[in-house]
Write a protein that holds these residues in place. Sequence first.
Motif, mmCIF file in Angstrom:
data_model
loop_
_atom_site.group_PDB
_atom_site.id
_atom_site.type_symbol
_atom_site.label_atom_id
_atom_site.label_comp_id
_atom_site.label_asym_id
_atom_site.label_seq_id
_atom_site.Cartn_x
_atom_site.Cartn_y
_atom_site.Cartn_z
ATOM 1 N N VAL A 86 0.841 -1.202 0.000
ATOM 2 C CA VAL A 86 0.000 0.000 0.000
ATOM 3 C C VAL A 86 0.873 1.248 0.000
ATOM 4 O O VAL A 86 0.571 2.235 -0.695
ATOM 5 N N LEU A 87 1.975 1.213 0.739
ATOM 6 C CA LEU A 87 2.891 2.351 0.763
ATOM 7 C C LEU A 87 3.579 2.508 -0.589
ATOM 8 O O LEU A 87 3.808 3.620 -1.061
ATOM 9 N N LYS A 88 3.885 1.389 -1.242
ATOM 10 C CA LYS A 88 4.466 1.453 -2.588
ATOM 11 C C LYS A 88 3.500 2.123 -3.551
ATOM 12 O O LYS A 88 3.896 2.948 -4.383
ATOM 13 N N LEU A 89 2.220 1.765 -3.447
ATOM 14 C CA LEU A 89 1.215 2.373 -4.314
ATOM 15 C C LEU A 89 1.109 3.878 -4.085
ATOM 16 O O LEU A 89 1.007 4.657 -5.030
ATOM 17 N N LYS A 90 1.153 4.255 -2.832
ATOM 18 C CA LYS A 90 1.102 5.688 -2.500
ATOM 19 C C LYS A 90 2.297 6.413 -3.097
ATOM 20 O O LYS A 90 2.157 7.501 -3.687
ATOM 21 N N ARG A 91 3.479 5.816 -2.965
ATOM 22 C CA ARG A 91 4.683 6.439 -3.519
ATOM 23 C C ARG A 91 4.611 6.542 -5.027
ATOM 24 O O ARG A 91 5.004 7.548 -5.626
ATOM 25 N N ALA A 92 4.113 5.496 -5.680
ATOM 26 C CA ALA A 92 3.981 5.505 -7.139
ATOM 27 C C ALA A 92 3.038 6.621 -7.575
ATOM 28 O O ALA A 92 3.317 7.349 -8.542
ATOM 29 N N ASP A 143 0.375 -8.195 -4.909
ATOM 30 C CA ASP A 143 1.165 -8.406 -3.687
ATOM 31 C C ASP A 143 0.369 -8.015 -2.447
ATOM 32 O O ASP A 143 0.399 -8.711 -1.422
ATOM 33 N N GLY A 144 -0.354 -6.901 -2.552
ATOM 34 C CA GLY A 144 -1.159 -6.443 -1.421
ATOM 35 C C GLY A 144 -2.276 -7.400 -1.083
ATOM 36 O O GLY A 144 -2.556 -7.665 0.101
ATOM 37 N N GLN A 145 -2.916 -7.954 -2.087
ATOM 38 C CA GLN A 145 -3.985 -8.929 -1.847
ATOM 39 C C GLN A 145 -3.419 -10.215 -1.255
ATOM 40 O O GLN A 145 -4.022 -10.824 -0.362
ATOM 41 N N ARG A 146 -2.266 -10.622 -1.726
ATOM 42 C CA ARG A 146 -1.635 -11.848 -1.207
ATOM 43 C C ARG A 146 -1.263 -11.699 0.270
ATOM 44 O O ARG A 146 -1.377 -12.657 1.046
ATOM 45 N N LEU A 147 -0.850 -10.488 0.660
ATOM 46 C CA LEU A 147 -0.440 -10.241 2.038
ATOM 47 C C LEU A 147 -1.598 -9.802 2.934
ATOM 48 O O LEU A 147 -1.424 -9.616 4.136
ATOM 49 N N GLY A 148 -2.774 -9.612 2.331
ATOM 50 C CA GLY A 148 -3.944 -9.244 3.124
ATOM 51 C C GLY A 148 -4.085 -7.772 3.418
ATOM 52 O O GLY A 148 -4.947 -7.373 4.215
ATOM 53 N N SER A 149 -3.259 -6.928 2.769
ATOM 54 C CA SER A 149 -3.348 -5.488 3.030
ATOM 55 C C SER A 149 -4.226 -4.755 2.022
ATOM 56 O O SER A 149 -4.506 -3.572 2.184
ATOM 57 N N GLU A 195 -7.298 4.973 -0.431
ATOM 58 C CA GLU A 195 -6.718 3.955 0.458
ATOM 59 C C GLU A 195 -7.791 3.311 1.327
ATOM 60 O O GLU A 195 -7.777 2.091 1.558
ATOM 61 N N LYS A 196 -8.751 4.113 1.784
ATOM 62 C CA LYS A 196 -9.849 3.559 2.585
ATOM 63 C C LYS A 196 -10.675 2.564 1.771
ATOM 64 O O LYS A 196 -11.170 1.562 2.303
ATOM 65 N N CYS A 197 -10.793 2.836 0.478
ATOM 66 C CA CYS A 197 -11.606 1.967 -0.386
ATOM 67 C C CYS A 197 -10.917 0.637 -0.702
ATOM 68 O O CYS A 197 -11.583 -0.374 -0.900
ATOM 69 N N ILE A 198 -9.585 0.625 -0.744
ATOM 70 C CA ILE A 198 -8.885 -0.588 -1.187
ATOM 71 C C ILE A 198 -8.398 -1.466 -0.032
ATOM 72 O O ILE A 198 -8.063 -2.628 -0.242
ATOM 73 N N THR A 199 -8.388 -0.925 1.180
ATOM 74 C CA THR A 199 -7.873 -1.717 2.301
ATOM 75 C C THR A 199 -9.021 -2.378 3.071
ATOM 76 O O THR A 199 -10.115 -1.811 3.178
#
Length: 203
Positions: A86-92, A143-149, A195-199
Amino acid sequence: MKKTAIKMRTDVRREQVVQAALRIVGKKGVGALTTSAIARAVGVSEANLYRHFKNKEEILFETGKGIGDAIRKNLAVVLASHVRPVLKLKRAFLLHLEFIEQNEGIPRLGFSEEMHINNKRLKKEFLKNIELYASGLEVLFHDGQRLGSIRPDVDRRALAAMLIGMVQVLVMRWSLSGFSFSLRTEGMKLWKNYEKCITPVRA
């Protein structure tokens, strides 16, 4: 050795031409982009310009290609970093906005008639870059879905399209307003809600 030095000088000059073209588009629009204007901005003759590019269309193509290359390089740096997806997505997202904010010619080229009607090669290059960028984002969502974030019940491609769409709408507003606000500041407001929508909702 001499050939290498000549190639380096040629590459530098081509990059100067591309950057000058983007600055002209940013200040005056694609309609003001002429080979004479580019030559003046670079500080060379038109004849010298034609030693590096066949015509204005080729300069525009290389400009579009350079934009795509730079955005994908930023994404590659993010993908290689060791932080949560999620932090990677924010940075991107923020790097994308920062890059555009530093280059006002990008939205004026991207939303121009030259892009959508006149220059098919340039349009094809932009479409290719959008698809490649979306594919890179999908890796992060996976990756985020695999890790549950990141929520597992949403389509990764749709999430990538939504993120790119946020950039496009925000950049259009920014361009139409005469670049009157900070893309990063306004982007952060959008990101917080995205972020609230995807987490996942934590119990």
